[in-house]
Design a protein around this motif. Structure first.
Motif, mmCIF file in Angstrom:
data_model
loop_
_atom_site.group_PDB
_atom_site.id
_atom_site.type_symbol
_atom_site.label_atom_id
_atom_site.label_comp_id
_atom_site.label_asym_id
_atom_site.label_seq_id
_atom_site.Cartn_x
_atom_site.Cartn_y
_atom_site.Cartn_z
ATOM 1 N N MET A 139 0.840 -1.197 0.000
ATOM 2 C CA MET A 139 0.000 0.000 0.000
ATOM 3 C C MET A 139 0.880 1.254 0.000
ATOM 4 N N GLU A 141 -0.175 7.287 -0.603
ATOM 5 C CA GLU A 141 -1.357 7.901 -1.204
ATOM 6 C C GLU A 141 -2.579 7.002 -1.080
ATOM 7 N N GLN A 142 -2.387 5.703 -1.258
ATOM 8 C CA GLN A 142 -3.500 4.758 -1.097
ATOM 9 C C GLN A 142 -3.985 4.725 0.342
ATOM 10 N N ASP A 179 -7.797 5.724 1.138
ATOM 11 C CA ASP A 179 -8.715 4.696 1.624
ATOM 12 C C ASP A 179 -9.175 4.939 3.061
ATOM 13 N N TRP A 195 -4.444 12.241 -5.271
ATOM 14 C CA TRP A 195 -5.342 11.096 -5.203
ATOM 15 C C TRP A 195 -6.775 11.589 -5.122
#
Length: 253
Positions: free
Chosen positions: A1, A4-5, A9, A58
C-alpha cells in the motif's frame, strides 16, 4: 500500500482551505485541499510505522454526496499527528476544522469537527503571533531585496492577524474575512502602500496582545477530551469495527 492509497482509503475528513475558504478567491486562485486520515491500528504493530502525513495526488472514494473534488493535489495528516498539532494551536491545522468547504467527513470526521472547541485556548496567541513573525521576516526580506513585499503573502498575513485577534476576543475561530474582503484584496493588488500595511500589522498585533488577558478562551486546550477520542477510535480500529457511514459534504451546497 502506497502512502497515497493509505490516505485515500482511510480519510475521515477533507476540506478546501486557502483563499477559497477565506473568502478571498479570485479567478486564478488554486484549490488547496487538506485532510485527515486514520491509519489502521494494526499498522502500528510493525517496526515501520505509517506516515504522519502524506502529500500527493489522489481521489477520495465515492460517497453518498458524489465524487467530491476528484484526483487533485492534497496534503493530509494522520489523525494523531493532526490532533497533536491542533493541541499546540498550529494555525494551519486549527483553521482546517473551521473550513466552510467540507469535501468529505465520515463519522470519525464529524466527531473531530464536534471536538474542535477542545483544541482552542489562549495558547493560540503565542503560536499565531510566532507564525506571523516568521512570515513578516520573509516580507521584510523581500522589501529589502526587491523594494516591495509579495503582496499576496502580505494580504494573508493581515488575515491571519485579524483571525488571531478575533479568536482571542470572542473565543470563536472565524476564517472567513467577510466585509474585509475588498480591503484585503486591495493589498493583494498592491494598491496599499507598504508603510500602511506595516501599520495595520502592528495595530493588529497590539490588539491581539490586549485581547489575550481578558480572552474567554481557557488557558490550555482540553487534552483529556482529545485523548479519549483518539483512544476510542484507535481501539475501534484495532477491534475491526465497521467504518463509520453517512459521509457528508458542503461542496456545492
Amino acid at each position: 500500500m502506497t502512502p497515497e492509497q493509505l490516505a485515500a482509503d482511510h480519510t475521515v475528513y477533507s476540506c478546501v482551505m486557502g483563499s477559497r475558504a477565506f473568502g478571498l478567491a479570485t479567478e486564478d486562485s488554486d484549490t488547496d485541499v487538506r485532510g485527515v486520515y486514520l491509519a489502521p491500528t494494526p499498522l502500528y504493530w510493525r517496526f515501520e510505522k505509517p506516515p504522519t502525513h502524506v502529500e500527493g495526488r489522489w481521489a477520495l472514494p465515492r460517497s453518498d454526496e458524489g465524487e467530491g473534488l476528484g484526483n487533485v493535489e492534497r496534503f493530509s495528516w494522520e489523525l494523531e499527528r493532526f490532533c497533536e498539532l491542533a493541541l499546540r494551536a498550529n494555525p494551519n491545522v486549527l483553521e482546517c476544522l473551521y473550513s466552510p468547504l467540507v469535501e468529505y467527513a465520515d463519522g470519525t470526521g464529524r466527531e473531530l469537527l464536534a471536538l474542535r472547541e477542545a483544541f482552542l485556548s489562549r495558547q493560540a496567541h503565542q503560536t499565531f503571533v510566532r507564525y506571523a513573525l516568521g512570515q513578516r521576516r520573509k516580507l521584510d526580506a523581500d522589501v529589502r531585496q526587491y523594494g516591495a513585499p509579495r503582496w499576496k503573502h502580505a494580504m494573508h498575513l493581515l488575515r491571519l492577524l485579524m483571525s488571531c485577534r478575533d479568536l482571542l476576543r470572542t473565543g470563536v475561530l472565524t476564517i472567513g474575512v467577510g466585509a474585509e474582503r475588498e480591503r484585503l484584496l486591495a493589498v493583494r493588488r498592491g494598491e496599499v502602500s507598504w508603510p500602511e500595511v506595516e501599520a495595520r500589522m502592528a495595530r493588529l498585533a497590539v490588539e491581539s496582545d490586549e485581547a489575550v488577558a481578558r480572552s474567554p478562551l481557557p488557558p490550555e486546550p482540553d487534552r483529556a477530551r482529545v485523548a479519549d477520542y483518539l483512544f476510542r477510535v484507535r481501539r475501534e480500529s484495532a477491534l475491526g469495527a465497521a467504518a463509520p457511514s453517512g459521509a457528508w459534504s458542503t461542496l456545492g451546497a
